[in-house]
Design a protein around this motif. Structure first.
Motif, mmCIF file in Angstrom:
data_model
loop_
_atom_site.group_PDB
_atom_site.id
_atom_site.type_symbol
_atom_site.label_atom_id
_atom_site.label_comp_id
_atom_site.label_asym_id
_atom_site.label_seq_id
_atom_site.Cartn_x
_atom_site.Cartn_y
_atom_site.Cartn_z
ATOM 1 N N THR A 149 0.841 -1.194 0.000
ATOM 2 C CA THR A 149 0.000 0.000 0.000
ATOM 3 C C THR A 149 0.875 1.244 0.000
ATOM 4 O O THR A 149 1.750 1.395 0.857
ATOM 5 N N ASN A 150 0.640 2.134 -0.963
ATOM 6 C CA ASN A 150 1.334 3.419 -0.991
ATOM 7 C C ASN A 150 0.823 4.330 0.124
ATOM 8 O O ASN A 150 -0.364 4.312 0.452
ATOM 9 N N TRP A 151 1.729 5.157 0.658
ATOM 10 C CA TRP A 151 1.357 6.241 1.567
ATOM 11 C C TRP A 151 1.824 7.525 0.910
ATOM 12 O O TRP A 151 3.020 7.786 0.784
ATOM 13 N N GLU A 152 0.827 8.299 0.460
ATOM 14 C CA GLU A 152 1.043 9.405 -0.480
ATOM 15 C C GLU A 152 1.470 10.670 0.270
ATOM 16 O O GLU A 152 0.664 11.550 0.545
ATOM 17 N N ASP A 153 2.755 10.742 0.603
ATOM 18 C CA ASP A 153 3.241 11.846 1.414
ATOM 19 C C ASP A 153 4.619 12.290 0.938
ATOM 20 O O ASP A 153 5.189 11.725 0.014
#
Length: 550
Positions: free
Chosen positions: A148-152
């Protein structure tokens, strides 16, 4: 445009409605018809627990399980009560919360879910509430790894080892949940949507969203300074010592060895821009890529070797609209591919390294520590043998290589004749089975689908190659590109325009019976689409099933 809700609902089925404040991210369709989908940045106003006691005030990674989305079902209604608006509601199956931001598991290395630490792990920069792409790498029917990407800024990616119980519920294995280590590639930036390659490796997208590199090393760039902290291994203020190189970020990152030790590889070859998504065709060579933001470009890459993205040729689309102007609901474009350049990751990385020593101490207002617009122009003039800036002569290239094509891809592409007028180009995807059958002549016509969340800006003006009308375009739309021989595409056409758009309706400016802000897209085996919304024009964002044939 202006289709009635009734007509639209023959094509659209509402799969889910999300809690207040959140967007639908991470759409991924498993082979058995279960669907991963996340709840990104929900509102603090969500205080009502769902039937299993979950409160959706925190970002959530989960899936719609115990169902097969391919089979008929009745769509879920639009939420009406405050309680309905504050929870995740699904039309079929059940929503399984796998984890929420900050969750930690016994035996799992810190930081917890969504935690972004400095590269040596000694300090926590932030805990993200922005889960995006989900990539499922299956081990067996009842086991797999969820990326899962964490868009930060810096970005992150979690890996959860999941096993399905005898009761049909997916459970995270406490001793095998962690954040992926990106220190080998100097960290990542805004990990957005993605896909899993045909050879089963997650492809995470760095959405650059830093359009003008000249300002990268200007003092006071907070998110860049967070990246500097990441590289320094501590929260600090001396950014003249450890400062990130802008050309290290803005690429597609492949996660190799996903079921062993996940190892990131940055593919500089696919260009540097606001990557929303990249999808590899069944030939394992042709890649289509969407570019998010304003004044953006549709890109294509063709690898030299199947299954290996480390070298090849980058292209950008020049489009010709059928008529000028044109109703967005009927929009159609012919595509010509402009060749930018060919290179390998090793070549490009050597060019990137030349900018490693630039820090805030080198910043001079009005000057440029990086590749300048004039240098890009002069490179393009030399490449085309044309006077592009009306200086009266054709410039010699300032470079002995093609670095503008890969390091300043958007500006370089426009200079070479590509169309840099698209707006908010989001998910791009294909169904592998349908695509292969279509190209090999064994099935019906297959398409690459691309969605745009807000057809605005340069797309709705009266200048340039794209000149669309119809205010419903502000609700976005889904386009498709028919696949041809060799997995080429030469046509882009509207499939489903969002809306209708009603600026007097503050809560639902776009009709709740139509698309608004389409973002994630998945293509099913039968040609239908799953679409997740990222919109402020629906009070509750939705996940849709769209039947283009209806």
């Amino acid at each position: 445009g202006g289709d009635t809700g009734g007509i639209q609902m023959e094509r659209l089925t509402r799969v889910a409605t999300l809690p207040l404040g959140s967007e639908a991210t991470g759409l991924f369709l498993k082979q058995d018809g279960e669907v991963f989908t996340n709840i990104q940045h929900p509102s603090d106003a969500n205080v009502t627990p769902d039937a299993e006691g979950h409160v959706y005030r925190h970002a959530t990674v989960g899936l719609i399980e115990n169902t097969d989305i391919n089979k008929p079902f009745e769509g879920v209604s639009v939420p009406e009560t405050d309680e309905e608006k504050q929870i995740m509601r699904v039309a079929t199956g059940r929503y399984n919360v796998l984890g929420q931001q900050g969750d930690a598991w016994a035996g799992a290395p810190q930081p917890g879910l969504g935690g972004i630490a400095v590269q040596d792990g000694t300090a926590l920069i932030k805990v993200s509430n922005d889960p995006d792409f989900n990539g499922w790498v299956e081990v067996s029917e009842d086991e797999g790894y969820l990326f899962t990407n964490w868009e930060d800024r810096p970005g992150g990616m979690s890996r959860l080892h999941l096993i399905r119980t005898d009761e049909g519920r997916w459970v995270v294995q406490d001793n095998d949940a962690s954040m992926v280590d990106f220190s080998a590639v100097k960290g990542t930036w805004v990990n957005c949507f993605g896909t899993v390659s045909p050879w089963n490796t997650p492809l995470t997208s760095e959405e650059l969203y830093f359009d003008n590199t000249v300002n990268w090393n200007a003092p006071g760039q907070g998110s860049v300074q967070d990246l500097a902290d990441y590289l320094a291994g501590e929260i600090n203020t001396d950014y003249t010592v450890t400062y990130p190189n802008p050309y290290d970020y803005g690429y597609i990152v492949e996660i190799t060895d996903p079921t062993g030790t996940p190892t990131p590889v940055k593919h500089f070859t696919l260009g540097r821009y606001s990557h929303e998504n990249a999808v590899v065709m069944p030939d394992q060579k042709t890649v289509y890529m969407s570019d998010d933001g304003g004044g953006v470009i549709l890109f294509k890459f063709v690898a030299d070797t199947a299954g290996d993205l480390s070298s090849g040729t980058l292209y950008a689309a020049a489009v010709t609209q059928d008529t000028l102007p044109m109703d967005a609901a009927e929009a159609g474009f012919d595509i010509d591919w402009v060749e930018l350049a060919s290179a390998s990751n090793a070549d490009i990385e050597s060019w990137v390294d030349e900018y490693d020593d630039v820090t805030t101490a080198d910043y001079v207002d009005g000057a440029n520590s990086y590749i300048s617009d004039q240098q890009i122009n002069d490179w393009a003039e030399a490449k085309l043998n044309q006077d592009l800036d009306d200086s009266g002569s054709v410039a010699a290239s300032p470079f002995a290589d093609d670095r503008p094509a890969f390091l300043e891809s958007r500006k370089a592409a426009v200079k070479l004749g590509a169309t840099g007028e698209f707006n908010k180009m989001e998910g791009i995807n294909v169904n592998q089975k349908r695509a292969q059958a279509s190209v090999e002549g064994d099935g019906e016509q297959a398409h690459v689908y691309v969605v745009m969340s807000d057809i605005a800006g340069n797309m709705l003006d009266s200048e340039g190659a794209i000149q669309l009308t119809n205010q419903d375009a502000r609700c976005g739309g889904a386009f498709r590109m028919p696949l041809e021989a060799d997995y080429n595409v030469s046509r882009l056409e509207m499939v489903e325009l969002g809306g209708p758009y009603d600026p007097t309706d503050a809560a639902n400016t776009c009709s709740v019976d139509g698309l608004s802000g389409p973002d994630n897209v998945e293509v099913m085996d039968d040609g239908r689409l799953l679409i997740g919304e990222d919109t402020g024009n629906h009070e509750n964002n939705m996940v849709w099933l769209l039947d283009p044939k209806a």
